[in-house]
Write an enzyme that holds these catalytic residues in place. Structure first.
Site, PDB file in Angstrom:
ATOM      1  N   SER A  55       5.716  -1.898 -11.537  1.00  0.00           N
ATOM      2  CA  SER A  55       5.458  -3.207 -12.134  1.00  0.00           C
ATOM      3  C   SER A  55       4.037  -3.255 -12.675  1.00  0.00           C
ATOM      4  O   SER A  55       3.143  -2.588 -12.149  1.00  0.00           O
ATOM      5  CB  SER A  55       5.624  -4.301 -11.070  1.00  0.00           C
ATOM      6  N   TYR A  68       3.343  -8.619  -2.941  1.00  0.00           N
ATOM      7  CA  TYR A  68       4.104  -7.819  -3.913  1.00  0.00           C
ATOM      8  C   TYR A  68       3.141  -6.956  -4.733  1.00  0.00           C
ATOM      9  O   TYR A  68       3.367  -5.748  -4.901  1.00  0.00           O
ATOM     10  CB  TYR A  68       4.927  -8.730  -4.822  1.00  0.00           C
TER      11      TYR A  68
END
Length: 153
Positions: A55, A68
């Site tokens: 990501s 995250y």
């Protein structure tokens, strides 16, 4: 190809340590377990290619995505550190770090966030997350989100 991952968004004080550990176990240690399994054979064969889907949050932290982002920074550091050794054995490591991708992953994350209990944080933070962050992120994904096919290409 490593594409396993779970999300977590919200005020830090509302996240349980167990949920954080579970996220790290999937997002980071899941990748480590996979690489430990396939790398020795690739080194013996002197060839291979490991593709890791991560990501953009492994390059830049985003508000309310603390844990995250930390898991994706760990993936970034792991891959960057491993690539030099792997290249010696003709094993490539590709790290794909897309921005917003419109999938059920994101939809499910927002649905869970809308139902979550924010009583463990202060009212101002809860309001910023629910009234500003969630709304704006949904708008961002609907206007700028990529498709999985875009990422594959």
């Amino acid at each position: 190809v490593s594409n396993a991952g779970v999300g977590m968004a919200g005020p830090l004080e509302c996240q349980s340590l167990a949920a954080m550990q579970s996220l790290m176990d999937t997002n980071f240690f899941g990748l480590v377990r996979l690489v430990k399994e396939v790398l020795p054979d690739m080194k013996r064969r002197r060839g291979g290619h490991i593709v890791v889907i991560s990501s953009i949050m492994g390059l830049q932290g985003i508000i309310f995505n603390d844990v995250y982002s930390a898991s994706k920074f760990a993936v970034e550091g792991f891959c960057e550190s491993l690539v030099v050794q792997a290249l010696h054995f003709n094993v490539a490591i590709s790290l794909v770090e897309p921005g917003p991708v419109v999938t059920e992953f994101e939809t499910k994350l927002y649905e869970e966030a809308e139902r979550a209990d924010y009583s463990q944080t202060d009212p101002e933070t809860a309001e910023i997350f629910t009234k500003i962050y969630l709304k704006n992120n949904r708008d961002l994904f609907s206007s700028l989100g990529q498709t999985p096919e875009d990422i594959a290409e």
